[in-house]
Design a protein around this motif. Structure first.
Motif, PDB file in Angstrom:
ATOM      1  N   GLN A   1       0.436  11.676 -15.431  1.00  0.00           N
ATOM      2  CA  GLN A   1       0.024  11.430 -16.861  1.00  0.00           C
ATOM      3  C   GLN A   1      -0.939  12.487 -17.143  1.00  0.00           C
ATOM      4  OE1 GLN A   1      -2.197   7.553 -17.031  1.00  0.00           O
ATOM      5  NE2 GLN A   1      -1.397   7.161 -19.065  1.00  0.00           N
ATOM      6  N   PHE A   2      -1.153  13.049 -18.250  1.00  0.00           N
ATOM      7  CA  PHE A   2      -2.036  14.109 -18.849  1.00  0.00           C
ATOM      8  C   PHE A   2      -1.781  15.234 -17.671  1.00  0.00           C
ATOM      9  CE2 PHE A   2      -4.596  10.104 -19.677  1.00  0.00           C
ATOM     10  CZ  PHE A   2      -4.361  10.059 -20.913  1.00  0.00           C
ATOM     11  N   GLY A   3      -0.573  15.462 -17.305  1.00  0.00           N
ATOM     12  CA  GLY A   3      -0.190  16.629 -16.661  1.00  0.00           C
ATOM     13  C   GLY A   3      -0.769  16.627 -15.154  1.00  0.00           C
ATOM     14  N   ARG A   4      -1.207  15.364 -14.763  1.00  0.00           N
ATOM     15  CA  ARG A   4      -1.639  15.358 -13.454  1.00  0.00           C
ATOM     16  C   ARG A   4      -0.891  13.828 -12.634  1.00  0.00           C
ATOM     17  NH1 ARG A   4      -7.614  14.934 -13.538  1.00  0.00           N
ATOM     18  NH2 ARG A   4      -7.592  14.775 -11.434  1.00  0.00           N
ATOM     19  N   PRO A   5      -0.623  13.978 -11.352  1.00  0.00           N
ATOM     20  CA  PRO A   5      -0.491  12.744 -10.793  1.00  0.00           C
ATOM     21  C   PRO A   5      -1.291  11.766 -11.003  1.00  0.00           C
ATOM     22  CG  PRO A   5       0.115  14.674  -9.137  1.00  0.00           C
ATOM     23  CD  PRO A   5      -0.880  15.250 -10.506  1.00  0.00           C
ATOM     24  N   LEU A   6      -1.158  10.327 -11.019  1.00  0.00           N
ATOM     25  CA  LEU A   6      -1.913   9.549 -11.180  1.00  0.00           C
ATOM     26  C   LEU A   6      -2.894   9.201  -9.807  1.00  0.00           C
ATOM     27  CD1 LEU A   6       0.028   6.638 -12.908  1.00  0.00           C
ATOM     28  CD2 LEU A   6      -1.966   7.776 -13.694  1.00  0.00           C
ATOM     29  N   GLY A   7      -2.209   9.621  -8.976  1.00  0.00           N
ATOM     30  CA  GLY A   7      -2.879   9.627  -7.392  1.00  0.00           C
ATOM     31  C   GLY A   7      -4.107  10.557  -7.600  1.00  0.00           C
ATOM     32  N   SER A   8      -4.271  11.333  -8.462  1.00  0.00           N
ATOM     33  CA  SER A   8      -5.392  12.454  -8.489  1.00  0.00           C
ATOM     34  C   SER A   8      -6.648  11.901  -9.118  1.00  0.00           C
ATOM     35  CB  SER A   8      -4.814  13.715  -8.973  1.00  0.00           C
ATOM     36  OG  SER A   8      -4.570  13.541 -10.610  1.00  0.00           O
TER      37      SER A   8
ATOM     38  N   LEU B   1       0.825  -1.229   0.012  1.00  0.00           N
ATOM     39  CA  LEU B   1       0.163   0.223  -0.086  1.00  0.00           C
ATOM     40  C   LEU B   1       0.990   1.144   0.087  1.00  0.00           C
ATOM     41  CD1 LEU B   1      -2.506   1.421   0.063  1.00  0.00           C
ATOM     42  CD2 LEU B   1      -2.528   1.159   2.713  1.00  0.00           C
ATOM     43  N   ALA B   2       1.843   1.386   0.992  1.00  0.00           N
ATOM     44  CA  ALA B   2       2.622   2.524   1.095  1.00  0.00           C
ATOM     45  C   ALA B   2       3.377   2.799  -0.346  1.00  0.00           C
ATOM     46  CB  ALA B   2       3.753   2.450   2.298  1.00  0.00           C
ATOM     47  N   THR B   3       4.066   1.632  -0.898  1.00  0.00           N
ATOM     48  CA  THR B   3       4.711   1.798  -2.199  1.00  0.00           C
ATOM     49  C   THR B   3       4.034   2.293  -3.189  1.00  0.00           C
ATOM     50  OG1 THR B   3       6.317   0.276  -1.429  1.00  0.00           O
ATOM     51  CG2 THR B   3       6.345   0.687  -3.590  1.00  0.00           C
ATOM     52  N   THR B   4       2.751   1.884  -3.380  1.00  0.00           N
ATOM     53  CA  THR B   4       1.756   2.276  -4.560  1.00  0.00           C
ATOM     54  C   THR B   4       1.541   3.696  -4.297  1.00  0.00           C
ATOM     55  OG1 THR B   4       0.894  -0.081  -4.451  1.00  0.00           O
ATOM     56  CG2 THR B   4      -0.422   1.588  -5.551  1.00  0.00           C
ATOM     57  N   VAL B   5       1.127   4.085  -3.155  1.00  0.00           N
ATOM     58  CA  VAL B   5       0.782   5.503  -2.996  1.00  0.00           C
ATOM     59  C   VAL B   5       1.859   6.216  -3.312  1.00  0.00           C
ATOM     60  CG1 VAL B   5       0.258   7.068  -1.215  1.00  0.00           C
ATOM     61  CG2 VAL B   5      -0.862   5.080  -0.869  1.00  0.00           C
ATOM     62  N   ALA B   6       2.913   5.874  -2.867  1.00  0.00           N
ATOM     63  CA  ALA B   6       4.079   6.896  -3.425  1.00  0.00           C
ATOM     64  C   ALA B   6       4.336   6.787  -4.673  1.00  0.00           C
ATOM     65  CB  ALA B   6       5.391   6.385  -2.658  1.00  0.00           C
ATOM     66  N   HIS B   7       4.094   5.854  -5.344  1.00  0.00           N
ATOM     67  CA  HIS B   7       4.285   5.743  -6.876  1.00  0.00           C
ATOM     68  C   HIS B   7       3.271   6.577  -7.568  1.00  0.00           C
ATOM     69  CE1 HIS B   7       4.758   4.312 -11.186  1.00  0.00           C
ATOM     70  NE2 HIS B   7       3.638   4.043 -10.965  1.00  0.00           N
ATOM     71  N   LEU B   8       1.882   6.508  -7.167  1.00  0.00           N
ATOM     72  CA  LEU B   8       0.911   7.231  -7.814  1.00  0.00           C
ATOM     73  C   LEU B   8       0.919   8.855  -7.308  1.00  0.00           C
ATOM     74  CD1 LEU B   8      -2.277   4.779  -7.212  1.00  0.00           C
ATOM     75  CD2 LEU B   8      -0.675   5.077  -9.153  1.00  0.00           C
TER      76      LEU B   8
ATOM     77  N   VAL C   1       1.172  -4.375  -8.082  1.00  0.00           N
ATOM     78  CA  VAL C   1       1.782  -4.678  -9.287  1.00  0.00           C
ATOM     79  C   VAL C   1       1.003  -3.905 -10.477  1.00  0.00           C
ATOM     80  CG1 VAL C   1       1.874  -6.756 -11.163  1.00  0.00           C
ATOM     81  CG2 VAL C   1       2.504  -7.124  -8.680  1.00  0.00           C
ATOM     82  N   GLN C   2      -0.272  -3.967 -10.429  1.00  0.00           N
ATOM     83  CA  GLN C   2      -1.215  -3.460 -11.424  1.00  0.00           C
ATOM     84  C   GLN C   2      -1.276  -1.992 -11.667  1.00  0.00           C
ATOM     85  OE1 GLN C   2      -5.117  -4.632 -10.895  1.00  0.00           O
ATOM     86  NE2 GLN C   2      -4.849  -6.919 -11.116  1.00  0.00           N
ATOM     87  N   LEU C   3      -1.072  -1.233 -10.453  1.00  0.00           N
ATOM     88  CA  LEU C   3      -1.115   0.238 -10.400  1.00  0.00           C
ATOM     89  C   LEU C   3       0.233   0.794 -10.561  1.00  0.00           C
ATOM     90  CD1 LEU C   3      -3.468   0.803  -7.475  1.00  0.00           C
ATOM     91  CD2 LEU C   3      -4.292   0.832  -9.713  1.00  0.00           C
ATOM     92  N   HIS C   4       1.321  -0.097 -10.752  1.00  0.00           N
ATOM     93  CA  HIS C   4       2.701   0.328 -10.968  1.00  0.00           C
ATOM     94  C   HIS C   4       2.816   0.094 -12.527  1.00  0.00           C
ATOM     95  CE1 HIS C   4       4.109   0.438  -6.852  1.00  0.00           C
ATOM     96  NE2 HIS C   4       5.141   1.129  -7.462  1.00  0.00           N
ATOM     97  N   GLY C   5       1.531  -0.367 -13.276  1.00  0.00           N
ATOM     98  CA  GLY C   5       1.588  -0.254 -14.614  1.00  0.00           C
ATOM     99  C   GLY C   5       2.901  -1.114 -15.143  1.00  0.00           C
ATOM    100  N   GLY C   6       3.333  -0.817 -16.285  1.00  0.00           N
ATOM    101  CA  GLY C   6       4.542  -1.683 -16.842  1.00  0.00           C
ATOM    102  C   GLY C   6       5.675  -1.820 -15.804  1.00  0.00           C
ATOM    103  N   THR C   7       5.812  -0.884 -15.196  1.00  0.00           N
ATOM    104  CA  THR C   7       7.245  -1.069 -14.178  1.00  0.00           C
ATOM    105  C   THR C   7       6.939  -2.180 -13.259  1.00  0.00           C
ATOM    106  OG1 THR C   7       7.395   1.240 -14.308  1.00  0.00           O
ATOM    107  CG2 THR C   7       8.488   0.003 -12.507  1.00  0.00           C
TER     108      THR C   7
END
Length: 379
Positions: free
Chosen positions: A264-271, A252-259, A330-336
């Motif tokens: 993407q589209f000029g915005r953080p993915l987490g938004s 959870l912590a790692t995914t939140v930090a990544h997002l 895994v999924q929310l990190h996308g290809g990485t």
């Protein structure tokens, strides 16, 4: 009701273990080691067990231990799960140590169990319980895979034993003419074959053990061996929930930090609202798992009559949560997240292996239903 909040001492223990793992066991180090000929980090284990004294936490002071409890062991396991640390803590400091603690040394052991327990507590030796890692508590059946002859020599095969590759001593449940018993076998004994298995979790390798007239020392007989085995499995299942909690917390912590960082589209993915909802749902489940895991550890520490119920709740909930958290990571990190270089796959594999270990969530839910007089879950 046990206190679900950690004490100051427990928080200090957490900080010490986390600092050690951050320094000696970062994700890149685990990745580099997991496919080598030495997947276990023996140097880290020596520091963790001997220098920090974590191997002795559950052992009374009179027996050479720290005189702590399952609560402190749960703190350690949570941090080990957070780091997917390749050390034999579950096999040695939990399963083997708990089995030895449960034994009556006067039952044919001549103090052997006490001597081995002191060696494990000091970190001088490592042991594991020679049962398949998938073995669940509460079955009521003593393992029949290994037989003991009149002289105490063992014959048989036990598959998928965790931490057997680095154990100095194997605690083997075996049945002889007098009935069930628990035997100690040295890892370098003649007529013992330890065969590594190809397994999903590269950070906790499994091995098959083959005994062909292997010399063993009996630690306990029919009076104590079944109860010791059951206590070890129940304690292992309850404390494994804390490791699963640590896995979920890291994911959870790692995914939140990544997002927060990835744009993407000029915005953080987490938004993006859909991703916020997924993470919020996961956070709520992690909070619930934290309460379940800590309650299970607390009941184990005090010998509360609610132990079987608490363990079944924690094992069933935390087992599924860890897998879902790792899948989301895994999924929310996308290809990485799909690459070998990112450690997410290590957490997914550990979570999936843990989900099977010491009873599946379905097995624990079925046990819970019988404990609280509810109909079992539908197949």
């Amino acid at each position: 009701m046990t206190d679900l909040l950690h004490s100051e001492v427990e928080e200090e223990l957490r900080a010490s273990v986390r600092a050690l793992l951050a320094d000696r066991c970062p994700p890149e180090a685990v990745l580099a080691r997991c496919e080598t000929a030495e997947p276990y980090d023996r140097a880290l284990w020596r520091t963790l067990a001997r220098d920090l004294g974590t191997a002795s936490l559950a052992v009374p002071e009179a027996a050479g231990g720290a005189g702590a409890s399952a609560r402190e062991a749960a703190v350690v396991l949570e941090e080990l799960g957070r780091a997917v640390a390749p050390v034999p803590y579950l096999g040695s400091a939990v399963l083997a140590t708990t089995a030895l603690l449960a034994l009556n040394d006067g039952d044919g052991g001549d103090g052997e169990a006490a001597k081995l327990l002191a060696a494990l507590a000091s970190g001088e030796r490592t042991a594991t319980l020679a049962v398949p890692l998938s073995t669940a508590p509460g079955t009521g059946a003593f393992p029949a895979a290994v037989r003991a002859d009149g002289a105490g020599a063992l014959t048989g095969t036990v598959t998928s034993v965790a931490d057997a590759a680095v154990a100095d001593t194997l605690l083997v449940p075996a049945t002889g003419r007098e009935g069930p018993g628990l035997y100690a076998v040295e890892a370098d004994a003649a007529a013992l074959a330890v065969t590594p298995r190809t397994c999903l979790d590269l950070t906790r390798p499994l091995a098959d053990l083959t005994f062909t007239g292997t010399v063993a020392r009996r630690l306990a007989g029919p009076r104590d061996a079944p109860a010791a085995l059951e206590r070890a499995l129940l304690t292992g299942a309850g404390l494994l929930a804390s490791e699963q909690l640590g896995i979920a917390e890291w994911c959870l912590a790692t995914t939140v930090a990544h997002l927060k960082d990835r744009r993407q589209f000029g915005r953080p993915l987490g938004s993006f609202q859909a991703l916020k909802h997924r993470l919020a749902d996961l956070w709520l489940d992690v909070v619930g798992a934290r309460a379940a895991a800590r309650y299970a550890a607390g009941t184990l520490a005090t010998g509360d009559p609610d132990v079987p119920v608490a363990v079944a709740v924690a094992a069933s909930h935390c087992g599924e949560l860890a897998v879902r958290a790792a899948e989301e990571c895994v999924q929310l990190h996308g290809g990485t997240g799909m690459t070998w270089e990112h450690p997410a796959h290590l957490y997914l594999k550990r979570a999936k292996a843990d989900q099977i270990a010491l009873g599946t969530p379905d097995r624990h839910r079925t046990a819970l239903a019988s404990l609280v007089d509810l109909p079992p879950p539908a197949a």
